[in-house]
Design an enzyme around this catalytic site. Sequence first.
Site, PDB file in Angstrom:
ATOM      1  N   CYS A 129       0.771  -0.931   0.462  1.00  0.00           N
ATOM      2  CA  CYS A 129       0.058   0.027  -0.225  1.00  0.00           C
ATOM      3  C   CYS A 129       0.988   1.673   0.447  1.00  0.00           C
ATOM      4  O   CYS A 129       0.860   2.320  -0.448  1.00  0.00           O
ATOM      5  CB  CYS A 129      -0.526  -0.076   1.632  1.00  0.00           C
ATOM      6  SG  CYS A 129      -2.073  -1.159   1.512  1.00  0.00           S
ATOM      7  N   HIS A 266      -3.138   6.683   1.771  1.00  0.00           N
ATOM      8  CA  HIS A 266      -3.549   6.039   1.620  1.00  0.00           C
ATOM      9  C   HIS A 266      -4.942   5.273   1.955  1.00  0.00           C
ATOM     10  O   HIS A 266      -5.187   6.062   3.731  1.00  0.00           O
ATOM     11  CB  HIS A 266      -3.088   4.486   1.676  1.00  0.00           C
ATOM     12  CG  HIS A 266      -3.035   3.418   1.968  1.00  0.00           C
ATOM     13  ND1 HIS A 266      -3.662   3.242   1.074  1.00  0.00           N
ATOM     14  CD2 HIS A 266      -3.781   2.651   2.990  1.00  0.00           C
ATOM     15  CE1 HIS A 266      -4.132   1.686   0.870  1.00  0.00           C
ATOM     16  NE2 HIS A 266      -3.989   1.215   2.358  1.00  0.00           N
ATOM     17  N   ASN A 296      -9.920  -0.594  -0.104  1.00  0.00           N
ATOM     18  CA  ASN A 296      -8.730  -0.303   0.107  1.00  0.00           C
ATOM     19  C   ASN A 296      -8.088  -0.781  -1.313  1.00  0.00           C
ATOM     20  O   ASN A 296      -8.439  -1.720  -1.736  1.00  0.00           O
ATOM     21  CB  ASN A 296      -8.305  -0.969   0.909  1.00  0.00           C
ATOM     22  CG  ASN A 296      -6.564  -1.292   1.305  1.00  0.00           C
ATOM     23  OD1 ASN A 296      -6.134  -0.507   0.618  1.00  0.00           O
ATOM     24  ND2 ASN A 296      -5.960  -1.117   2.349  1.00  0.00           N
TER      25      ASN A 296
END
Length: 339
Positions: A129, A266, A296
């Site tokens: 990520c 993020h 996500n």
Amino acid sequence: MSVYARITGTGSALPARRLTNDDMAALLAQRGLETSDAWIVERTGIRARHFAEDGQMASDLALDASLRALQAAGRAPHEVDLIIVATSTPDMVFPSTATILQRKLHEAALAAGGRGPIGAPAFDVQAVCTGFIYALTVADAMLRTGGARCALVVGAEVFSRILNFDDRTTCVLFGDGAGAVVLEAVEHDGSGPGVLASDLHADGRHTDILCVPGTVAGGSVLGDPLLRMDGQAVFKLAVGVLEETARTTLAKAGKTEAEVDWLIPHQANIRIMQGTARKLKLPMERVVVTVDQHGNTSAASIPLALDQAVRDGRIQPGQLLLLEGVGGGFTWGSVLLRY
């Protein structure tokens, strides 16, 4: 005068298949698991996510996002002299998804009567990520030192391929997508647009709290090819390291949190984003949030959010943007740039 890496175009792409929380609840019910829209929203802030169709690869999403970014920058594919793709879900073991993207850009350019970026260096970055932050930092360094003049930096993921749909605590969190930026080398005295500072970290002692512990060996999958996550451990680490890296990057650039126009974190969990913003004394009105609609998307989440905020007019030239990510590895980092 110094060289800076300036974002001149952004683009993003999402698969057509959109699943709401109610859709996920119905999907999990077929497996005898219970969840609900209320349960997911309360814990994560996620309301929907996009899943790739069979045969739709990370490079396909990367291509769509890249073409939009190039169009926004007013650049043709042959003008790109560096391609970096951040992904944890590559098309294949090798070659890199970046080289596959390079070929697809070339084919798209030929179909339009142009030329592609054949010959430009192309490689992947794998920091989960945090991947886009890592890739952006590498591209910035290469532009500053003359290794490139026009870079395409992409985050692209098809996380739906590695989700365990018997684990309701993880499969509802992730989605697929891609985001891209065109970075160009510009010269100015430091008051103009470009990347001002960055900060990268990793701590391999925490490998096990977020991982896909499988590999290919002898023509078979060795280990578990599905995502595992210790949510509480990730949350505890994330908020602390995100505050730390943000302050470090701001200090490198001689800036304060009060000068930040937009925080683009993020998009993992609304609680993590709220916690980070609170520690930096930034109101949520100055945080770009897309996790509710995209879930996500790992390395794609920051450039996806950036592109959305640019295209809807929130982000304006001259504004100060703080980008930060945290992910498996355990990795984390941030980039401060003037748009």
